[in-house]
Design an enzyme around this catalytic site. Structure first.
Site, PDB file in Angstrom:
ATOM      1  N   CYS A 124       0.799  -1.223   0.000  1.00 54.27           N
ATOM      2  CA  CYS A 124       0.000   0.000   0.000  1.00 54.27           C
ATOM      3  C   CYS A 124       0.834   1.276   0.000  1.00 54.27           C
ATOM      4  O   CYS A 124       0.297   2.364  -0.223  1.00 54.27           O
ATOM      5  CB  CYS A 124      -0.946  -0.002   1.192  1.00 54.27           C
ATOM      6  SG  CYS A 124      -1.945  -1.497   1.329  1.00 54.27           S
ATOM      7  N   HIS A 263      -3.398   6.714   2.144  1.00 49.34           N
ATOM      8  CA  HIS A 263      -3.811   5.400   1.663  1.00 49.34           C
ATOM      9  C   HIS A 263      -5.237   5.133   2.119  1.00 49.34           C
ATOM     10  O   HIS A 263      -5.597   5.397   3.271  1.00 49.34           O
ATOM     11  CB  HIS A 263      -2.858   4.334   2.206  1.00 49.34           C
ATOM     12  CG  HIS A 263      -3.376   2.944   2.075  1.00 49.34           C
ATOM     13  ND1 HIS A 263      -3.875   2.450   0.893  1.00 49.34           N
ATOM     14  CD2 HIS A 263      -3.477   1.926   2.978  1.00 49.34           C
ATOM     15  CE1 HIS A 263      -4.266   1.201   1.067  1.00 49.34           C
ATOM     16  NE2 HIS A 263      -4.035   0.868   2.330  1.00 49.34           N
ATOM     17  N   ASN A 294     -10.453  -0.533  -0.700  1.00 46.67           N
ATOM     18  CA  ASN A 294      -9.008  -0.469  -0.511  1.00 46.67           C
ATOM     19  C   ASN A 294      -8.339  -1.152  -1.700  1.00 46.67           C
ATOM     20  O   ASN A 294      -8.441  -2.369  -1.867  1.00 46.67           O
ATOM     21  CB  ASN A 294      -8.647  -1.168   0.809  1.00 46.67           C
ATOM     22  CG  ASN A 294      -7.151  -1.190   1.084  1.00 46.67           C
ATOM     23  OD1 ASN A 294      -6.327  -0.974   0.206  1.00 46.67           O
ATOM     24  ND2 ASN A 294      -6.787  -1.488   2.316  1.00 46.67           N
TER      25      ASN A 294
END
Length: 338
Positions: A124, A263, A294
């Site tokens: 990420c 993020h 996500n």
């Protein structure tokens, strides 16, 4: 005898992001579509994560397709073509071929050959890692235009019965073109890792463990798991100081930040960081997670693309971006939006 002197690349003083682009999975998957196998509810997912839906790609779409789409969109936004690209850097953990690199495949598809091309695995934080490398390459004179892509097809890595992470994940790709600038456009990167906590987010087993399950010999596919409470605590308590250091490294103060693009891990983490960082009340915050989910390495550029496309952020705005995830790895930098 006089020893020869090496000639070095001609550096430039500054670099900046010239354009961003993004592609999301074409299928909208709402919470009610996935709650059955995890014995959950739409209300629970919304309260715990802020996710209303996630975007997932069809079976006939792979990470190379997503990456190519985002790359072309970023190049168009920057007013460039593939032939202008000197290097392609792709961050992904869902390209299932050890070699050749996804970057080389994408470089060929967009007409960037013979650009340098390589993949990085920083989960990420991968996009922010890529921006750090692109900034350094441009300023060192190693490349004039660098294409950075964060791309994931997380749906290939999901166990639909897993309550730790499966319901969070979506598919997509975000890309940025980094090039020379007359003024500073990318601040110093504050980054690092803590491999001692690598077990907090990991695969269920190694690809070497090609196990069979049952007499028919079907493959037990590795999927993702996370220690949710531990990851949450690490993110909210460790990543805020990292973001603060990135602001300070750029010679700025929290009140100078116009846009915050973290993020897209969890809306509660995002809200906590906004509060603790002391950003202005009118700061624009990336919240693409609500509709996209996500998307790991793709989440920061996708959130950036949405903010610019919807007019919530503007060219020239000062944005703080921070990625963090499996490894544990993290990276933050302040950038000027294209």
């Amino acid at each position: 005898m006089t020893r020869p002197t090496l000639r070095v690349s001609t550096p430039v003083e500054h670099a900046r992001i010239l354009g961003v682009g993004g592609v999301r999975g074409e299928n909208v998957v709402v919470n009610d579509d996935i709650v059955g196998p995890i014995s959950s509810s739409d209300e629970w997912i919304r309260q715990r994560t802020g996710i209303v839906s996630r975007r997932r790609a069809g079976e006939d779409v792979d990470v190379a397709d997503l990456a190519e789409g985002a790359a072309r969109a970023a190049l168009e936004a920057a007013g460039l073509t593939g032939s202008d690209v000197d290097a392609v850097v792709v961050s992904t953990v869902t390209w299932f071929e050890q070699t050749p690199s996804l970057a080389a495949v994408v470089a060929d598809r967009i007409g960037a050959t013979p650009a340098a091309a390589y993949d990085i695995s920083a989960a990420c934080a991968g996009y922010a890692y890529g921006i750090a490398q692109a900034d350094a390459m441009v300023r060192a004179g190693t490349a004039r235009h660098v294409l950075v892509i964060g791309v994931e097809k997380m749906s290939d890595f999901i166990d639909p019965t897993d309550r730790s992470i499966s319901f969070l994940l979506g598919d997509g790709a975000g890309a940025a073109v980094v090039g020379p600038s007359d003024t500073p456009g990318i601040g110093p990167t504050v980054w690092g890792s803590d491999g001692s906590a690598a077990g907090m987010i990991k695969q269920t087993h190694s690809w070497l463990d090609y196990r069979t399950a049952g007499p028919s010999g079907e493959v037990e596919w590795p999927t993702l798991r996370q220690e949710g409470p531990s990851v949450y605590k690490w993110a909210v308590f460790q990543m805020t100081p990292t973001a603060e250091r990135a602001i300070e490294a750029a010679g700025l103060r929290p009140e100078d930040i116009d846009v915050f693009i973290p993020h897209q891990a969890n809306m509660r983490i995002i809200d906590h960081m906004v509060k603790k960082l002391g950003l202005r009340d009118d700061v624009v915050v990336g919240r693409d997670i609500a509709e996209t989910g996500n998307t790991s390495a793709a989440s920061i550029p996708l959130a950036t693309e949405r903010l610019l496309r919807e007019g919530q952020a503007r060219s020239g705005d000062i944005a703080l971006q921070i990625g963090f995830g499996a490894g544990l790895v993290y990276a933050a930098q302040v950038v000027v939006l294209p």
